[in-house]
Motif scaffolding. Structure first.
Motif, PDB file in Angstrom:
ATOM      1  N   LYS A   1       0.744  -1.392  -0.075  1.00 23.16           N
ATOM      2  CA  LYS A   1      -0.109   0.088   0.029  1.00 23.16           C
ATOM      3  C   LYS A   1       0.815   1.213   0.076  1.00 23.16           C
ATOM      4  CE  LYS A   1      -4.019  -2.076   0.292  1.00 23.16           C
ATOM      5  NZ  LYS A   1      -5.075  -2.124  -0.558  1.00 23.16           N
ATOM      6  N   GLY A   2       2.040   1.267   0.152  1.00 22.44           N
ATOM      7  CA  GLY A   2       3.073   2.389  -0.194  1.00 22.44           C
ATOM      8  C   GLY A   2       3.190   3.082   1.100  1.00 22.44           C
ATOM      9  N   ASN A   3       3.143   2.536   2.288  1.00 20.83           N
ATOM     10  CA  ASN A   3       3.522   3.244   3.554  1.00 20.83           C
ATOM     11  C   ASN A   3       4.497   2.460   4.484  1.00 20.83           C
ATOM     12  OD1 ASN A   3       1.459   1.018   4.106  1.00 20.83           O
ATOM     13  ND2 ASN A   3       0.886   1.983   6.083  1.00 20.83           N
ATOM     14  N   LEU A   4       5.369   1.326   3.924  1.00 21.42           N
ATOM     15  CA  LEU A   4       6.181   0.737   4.905  1.00 21.42           C
ATOM     16  C   LEU A   4       7.365   1.673   5.779  1.00 21.42           C
ATOM     17  CD1 LEU A   4       7.012  -1.805   6.222  1.00 21.42           C
ATOM     18  CD2 LEU A   4       8.372  -2.206   4.072  1.00 21.42           C
ATOM     19  N   GLU A   5       7.645   2.639   4.655  1.00 25.00           N
ATOM     20  CA  GLU A   5       9.000   3.396   5.371  1.00 25.00           C
ATOM     21  C   GLU A   5       8.308   4.357   6.520  1.00 25.00           C
ATOM     22  OE1 GLU A   5      11.968   6.927   4.036  1.00 25.00           O
ATOM     23  OE2 GLU A   5      11.383   5.480   2.707  1.00 25.00           O
ATOM     24  N   GLN A   6       6.997   5.077   6.221  1.00 24.38           N
ATOM     25  CA  GLN A   6       6.367   6.045   7.022  1.00 24.38           C
ATOM     26  C   GLN A   6       6.104   5.288   8.398  1.00 24.38           C
ATOM     27  OE1 GLN A   6       3.051   8.032   5.260  1.00 24.38           O
ATOM     28  NE2 GLN A   6       2.451   8.902   7.056  1.00 24.38           N
ATOM     29  N   ALA A   7       5.515   3.856   8.140  1.00 24.69           N
ATOM     30  CA  ALA A   7       5.056   3.030   9.431  1.00 24.69           C
ATOM     31  C   ALA A   7       6.335   2.692  10.221  1.00 24.69           C
ATOM     32  CB  ALA A   7       4.390   1.862   9.004  1.00 24.69           C
ATOM     33  N   VAL A   8       7.492   2.368   9.498  1.00 17.98           N
ATOM     34  CA  VAL A   8       8.664   2.173  10.345  1.00 17.98           C
ATOM     35  C   VAL A   8       9.143   3.080  11.265  1.00 17.98           C
ATOM     36  CG1 VAL A   8      11.232   1.242  10.270  1.00 17.98           C
ATOM     37  CG2 VAL A   8       9.297  -0.156   8.823  1.00 17.98           C
ATOM     38  N   ARG A   9       9.228   4.383  10.606  1.00 21.51           N
ATOM     39  CA  ARG A   9       9.623   5.583  11.322  1.00 21.51           C
ATOM     40  C   ARG A   9       8.571   6.072  12.548  1.00 21.51           C
ATOM     41  NH1 ARG A   9      13.567   8.250   8.395  1.00 21.51           N
ATOM     42  NH2 ARG A   9      14.074   7.721   6.223  1.00 21.51           N
ATOM     43  N   GLY A  10       7.174   5.789  12.052  1.00 20.16           N
ATOM     44  CA  GLY A  10       6.290   6.331  13.075  1.00 20.16           C
ATOM     45  C   GLY A  10       6.087   5.323  14.317  1.00 20.16           C
TER      46      GLY A  10
ATOM     47  N   ARG B   1      -4.957   8.628   3.632  1.00 23.87           N
ATOM     48  CA  ARG B   1      -4.843   8.695   5.186  1.00 23.87           C
ATOM     49  C   ARG B   1      -3.313   8.733   5.522  1.00 23.87           C
ATOM     50  NH1 ARG B   1      -8.865   4.154   7.408  1.00 23.87           N
ATOM     51  NH2 ARG B   1     -10.859   4.869   6.376  1.00 23.87           N
ATOM     52  N   LEU B   2      -2.428   8.243   4.680  1.00 25.16           N
ATOM     53  CA  LEU B   2      -0.859   8.440   4.977  1.00 25.16           C
ATOM     54  C   LEU B   2      -0.606   9.910   4.810  1.00 25.16           C
ATOM     55  CD1 LEU B   2       0.382   5.395   3.213  1.00 25.16           C
ATOM     56  CD2 LEU B   2       0.508   5.768   5.664  1.00 25.16           C
ATOM     57  N   SER B   3      -1.228  10.668   3.930  1.00 27.35           N
ATOM     58  CA  SER B   3      -0.760  12.112   3.695  1.00 27.35           C
ATOM     59  C   SER B   3      -1.366  12.960   4.510  1.00 27.35           C
ATOM     60  CB  SER B   3      -1.176  12.360   1.934  1.00 27.35           C
ATOM     61  OG  SER B   3      -2.566  12.280   2.114  1.00 27.35           O
ATOM     62  N   CYS B   4      -2.548  12.357   5.138  1.00 37.61           N
ATOM     63  CA  CYS B   4      -3.084  13.324   6.153  1.00 37.61           C
ATOM     64  C   CYS B   4      -2.287  13.395   7.397  1.00 37.61           C
ATOM     65  CB  CYS B   4      -4.646  12.737   6.665  1.00 37.61           C
ATOM     66  SG  CYS B   4      -5.932  13.110   5.339  1.00 37.61           S
ATOM     67  N   ALA B   5      -1.665  12.087   7.908  1.00 34.24           N
ATOM     68  CA  ALA B   5      -0.877  12.174   8.857  1.00 34.24           C
ATOM     69  C   ALA B   5       0.368  12.649   8.685  1.00 34.24           C
ATOM     70  CB  ALA B   5      -0.608  10.682   9.212  1.00 34.24           C
TER      71      ALA B   5
ATOM     72  N   THR C   1       1.905   4.379  12.336  1.00 39.43           N
ATOM     73  CA  THR C   1       2.485   3.005  11.830  1.00 39.43           C
ATOM     74  C   THR C   1       1.419   1.806  11.875  1.00 39.43           C
ATOM     75  OG1 THR C   1       3.781   1.466  12.790  1.00 39.43           O
ATOM     76  CG2 THR C   1       2.516   2.328  14.442  1.00 39.43           C
ATOM     77  N   ASN C   2       1.425   1.027  11.706  1.00 40.52           N
ATOM     78  CA  ASN C   2       0.634   0.098  11.552  1.00 40.52           C
ATOM     79  C   ASN C   2       0.561  -1.344  12.488  1.00 40.52           C
ATOM     80  OD1 ASN C   2       2.070  -2.311  10.598  1.00 40.52           O
ATOM     81  ND2 ASN C   2       1.481  -2.147   8.281  1.00 40.52           N
ATOM     82  N   TYR C   3      -0.257  -2.226  12.597  1.00 38.98           N
ATOM     83  CA  TYR C   3      -0.436  -3.204  13.572  1.00 38.98           C
ATOM     84  C   TYR C   3       0.725  -4.104  13.603  1.00 38.98           C
ATOM     85  CZ  TYR C   3      -5.513  -2.410  14.048  1.00 38.98           C
ATOM     86  OH  TYR C   3      -6.880  -2.056  14.285  1.00 38.98           O
ATOM     87  N   GLY C   4       0.855  -4.845  12.373  1.00 33.29           N
ATOM     88  CA  GLY C   4       2.350  -5.681  12.300  1.00 33.29           C
ATOM     89  C   GLY C   4       3.629  -5.119  12.730  1.00 33.29           C
ATOM     90  N   ILE C   5       3.838  -3.873  12.433  1.00 36.88           N
ATOM     91  CA  ILE C   5       5.131  -3.320  12.718  1.00 36.88           C
ATOM     92  C   ILE C   5       4.952  -2.990  14.256  1.00 36.88           C
ATOM     93  CG2 ILE C   5       6.451  -1.234  12.234  1.00 36.88           C
ATOM     94  CD1 ILE C   5       5.551  -1.411   9.315  1.00 36.88           C
ATOM     95  N   LEU C   6       4.049  -2.323  14.805  1.00 37.55           N
ATOM     96  CA  LEU C   6       4.089  -2.053  16.192  1.00 37.55           C
ATOM     97  C   LEU C   6       4.187  -3.423  16.948  1.00 37.55           C
ATOM     98  CD1 LEU C   6       2.088   0.564  18.228  1.00 37.55           C
ATOM     99  CD2 LEU C   6       1.871  -1.992  18.835  1.00 37.55           C
ATOM    100  N   ILE C   7       3.542  -4.361  16.525  1.00 36.09           N
ATOM    101  CA  ILE C   7       3.644  -5.722  17.115  1.00 36.09           C
ATOM    102  C   ILE C   7       4.905  -6.250  17.232  1.00 36.09           C
ATOM    103  CG2 ILE C   7       2.807  -8.323  17.297  1.00 36.09           C
ATOM    104  CD1 ILE C   7       0.075  -6.893  16.247  1.00 36.09           C
TER     105      ILE C   7
END
Length: 413
Positions: A284-293, A374-378, A386-392
């Motif tokens: 979905k194009g948000n892996l880098e943002q989620a890892v940083r987040g 949603r990613l751009s809003c944030a 971030t997302n569920y899997g990365i946070l877990i």
């Protein structure tokens, strides 16, 4: 949804927008050849967005979306207008339906600007051509108004939902402006070579749909097969035995996030490990943002607000991952208590500034445009997401290992 159907998130989403009584529902029904939406001479018949998955040639699998009028009135009307604008966030192509008997108003032009700002391909359909008689040229008197607003002449079509006039041209023009660019996105297939083995760990619990796998698991299996690789599916308690007896070393183990801890222990270090959620973050194009987040967890203060958002709506059960497990893991990891808020489905706040962190699901039920919105809003409001899997994986100390399959992201840690 049957296994032979294209998932909604993978279909082009076409939205029909305009003022009340412009004929949005009638035009959509004419385009599809089906009575999907209720039509009436009474203004405001469509009170909530209407969605219908179907095949529309020459575009292929699409989701058609009928919306409430953007000029609705009153308290409920304001909510309906907001719903219409929310639909824009997932719209891949828009049909702005204008009433041929009435000059475009400020609501039409405001909506047009919003469509243009979001860079959504669109067509302006001037409806009710059959009622104009010898005055059919009348709407072209205000064509200059649309052209001044940035509408190209070829994007303006005279149509009649009543007689079918111009409907075929509308479909062809819509297809022309919506030519998809091949993104080449893959879930996992680009990580595998011919005959590679991928082991999928799929827990079967109360939340699992009876008699079938959830959508991310289905899509991942299909992508593995499309890569001419092999897929082995096991439950979390069967992974260790499968690895010992399969006779072939897997290239990759993919796990449901909830089983991350156990799967990490049972997977040898020389086998790559990741999760469905991480794969879909990349897709979905948000892996880098989620890892940083996710690093924002270490900066949160006692009592900060955390938004946990899911892209789909489902019945909450005891032990629900979003409302129960994630808050518990966050509290355990940080040693702090926070104020948790939850959204699901199409609900996603415009104002994210009250939150110290947003934790989103993998977004398997959201199309690419909605997820990027949603990613751009944030990002625009400088709120870590971030997302569920990365946070877990992060709170269990296994994020670095689960990102080894993506060296360019791994090096961010």
């Amino acid at each position: 949804m049957g296994l032979n159907q294209t998932p909604s998130a993978e279909r082009l989403h076409i939205g029909f927008f305009g003022k009340r009584n412009a004929g949005k529902s009638s035009v959509m029904n004419a385009v599809t050849g089906q009575d999907l939406a209720v039509v009436s001479e009474v203004k405001g018949t469509t009170t909530d967005p209407v969605y219908k998955s179907m095949e529309l040639l020459p575009l292929g699998p699409v989701v058609m979306m009928d919306t409430p009028g953007i000029d609705d009135e009153g308290q409920l009307g304001d909510l309906r207008v907001k719903k219409s604008y929310q639909v824009l966030n997932k719209t891949d192509g828009a049909v702005l339906v204008l009433d041929g008997q009435v000059c475009p108003g400020p609501e039409d032009l405001a909506l047009l600007k919003r469509i243009q700002d979001k860079k959504i391909p669109y067509v302006a359909a001037v409806n009710k051509a059959d009622t104009l008689g010898t005055k059919k040229e009348a709407p072209w008197r205000w064509q200059s108004m649309l052209e001044e607003a940035g509408v190209r002449p070829e994007q303006i079509l005279m149509v009649s939902a009543e007689t079918g006039e111009g409907i075929t041209d509308l479909k062809e023009r819509l297809a022309a402006v919506m030519k998809e660019e091949e993104s080449g996105r893959r879930i996992v297939g680009d990580l595998l070579e011919l005959d590679d083995l991928a082991v999928l760990v799929v827990p079967i619990d109360k939340a699992a749909p009876k008699g079938r796998l959830i959508l991310p698991q289905q899509q991942t299996i299909r992508d593995i097969l499309d890569a001419d690789a092999q897929a082995l599916v096991v439950k979390e308690n069967g992974l260790k035995e499968a690895l010992e007896t399969t006779g072939k070393k897997p290239k990759l183990v993919i796990t449901d996030s909830q089983a991350f801890g156990k799967v990490s222990k049972d997977t040898p270090e020389d086998i790559l490990l990741t999760s469905f959620s991480i794969l879909f973050a990349r897709y979905k194009g948000n892996l880098e943002q989620a890892v940083r987040g996710v690093a924002a967890l270490n900066r949160l203060k006692e009592g900060d607000r955390i938004l946990i958002s899911e892209g789909c709506s489902h019945h909450r059960q005891c032990g629900d991952i979003g409302t129960v497990k994630l808050p518990a893991w966050i509290r355990e990891y940080t040693g702090k208590d926070f104020s948790f808020e939850f959204t699901s489905g199409t609900e996603f706040p415009d104002d994210l500034t009250p939150y110290g962190l947003i934790v989103h699901c993998g977004g398997c039920m959201l199309n690419e445009r909605e997820m990027k919105y949603r990613l751009s809003c944030a990002a625009d409001q400088q709120i870590p997401m971030t997302n569920y899997g990365i946070l877990i994986a992060y709170v269990h100390g296994i994020l670095k290992r689960s990102l080894q399959v993506f060296p360019e992201i791994y090096n961010l840690l």
